[in-house]
Scaffold this active site. Sequence first.
Site, PDB file in Angstrom:
ATOM      1  CB  THR A 146      14.656  19.838  45.907  1.00 26.27           C
ATOM      2  OG1 THR A 146      13.794  20.745  45.237  1.00 26.27           O
ATOM      3  CG2 THR A 146      13.833  18.838  46.687  1.00 26.27           C
ATOM      4  CG  PHE A 261      21.650  19.802  37.260  1.00 29.70           C
ATOM      5  CD1 PHE A 261      21.623  20.805  38.207  1.00 29.70           C
ATOM      6  CD2 PHE A 261      21.813  18.499  37.679  1.00 29.70           C
ATOM      7  CE1 PHE A 261      21.778  20.517  39.553  1.00 29.70           C
ATOM      8  CE2 PHE A 261      21.959  18.205  39.022  1.00 29.70           C
ATOM      9  CZ  PHE A 261      21.944  19.207  39.966  1.00 29.70           C
ATOM     10  CB  CYS A 268      21.781  24.122  35.682  1.00 30.96           C
ATOM     11  SG  CYS A 268      22.012  25.005  37.237  1.00 30.96           S
TER      12      CYS A 268
END
Length: 327
Positions: A146, A261, A268
């Site tokens: 995004t 994250f 991530c």
Amino acid sequence: MDKLLVELPNDGVTVDLQPLLYTMFLNTSLHFLLGISSDDEHHNAPCTPEQFVDAFHNALFWTMIRIVLGRVWKIVPQGKYLRVCRIAHTFLNHYVDLAIGNMGTSKVDSNSATKQSLVQVLSAQTDDKELIRSQILQGMMAAQETTSALLVRAEVLQRSEDFLNFDALLNSKVLKNILYETLRLYPVFPLMGRVALCDTVLPVGGGPNHDAPYFVPKGTKVEIGYHALHRDPRVFGDDVEAFRPERWDSINPSQWKFMGFGGGSRACLGRQKSLVEASYVLARMAMKFEKLENRDDRQWKGEMKLTCKNANGCNVALYEASRKSLK
């Protein structure tokens, strides 16, 4: 990115940025993960990259349905789900086989290692095809990125072309504030589910003030709502619903209070890559366009698959910067 900038209207015509950015990030991911481009010829591949992306996108949707239904999924017709999974797996298997097959005939030196795709790097470490394919799919899921609004023009113009390098983009406070605030309000992964495999005691969460230990029996399903977590006024201030990137100048939440994250050992792995790619897009667009106008007064409406995005798209108008304003 150059192709996207050329295609974008620059005279105030309304355009939906969401599908354009989505396609760009997926194409970038295909190049990073498999070393291919959507413009390349793929005569021997079982399908085109476009067909793979379409199957992958549908597989995400059905996977979300599978998660929501839980055990009920077993009685649901699964033909469509299995078909799109088969298309995606067959496409990836083709490039995994190529990468493993080429390992015996190609030499890798330190100068070329940084130019390798992920499938090439993984095939140099293991010949487990299913493991490599799973890692590639995980990387594709991370491509559901995004981006946010163009509030960076002043800094970008001040620093000009020297701004477009990895370290400068990653360390830009303005860009990082915008991206963190976007992920706070609209997390790409708004929910995370876990099941306790044994009796567990969480350090906090119990008691009237939620600061006492909390017992979680074996088999308990736990849902983590990032959407609610990121709206804690004790962490982010009383105006938690406002998009205010500058709030990050005065706050530094721990990894368990801001999870854009994820956190811990399963955070991530593509965090830096995602931040730099999104920062690069914002910087390039800020260099080209002087103004961006919102062309949609509707409230943000979540469209949930495995990831979440605005169901209404991102309808805006862009105005190209005049030469005078660039000086």
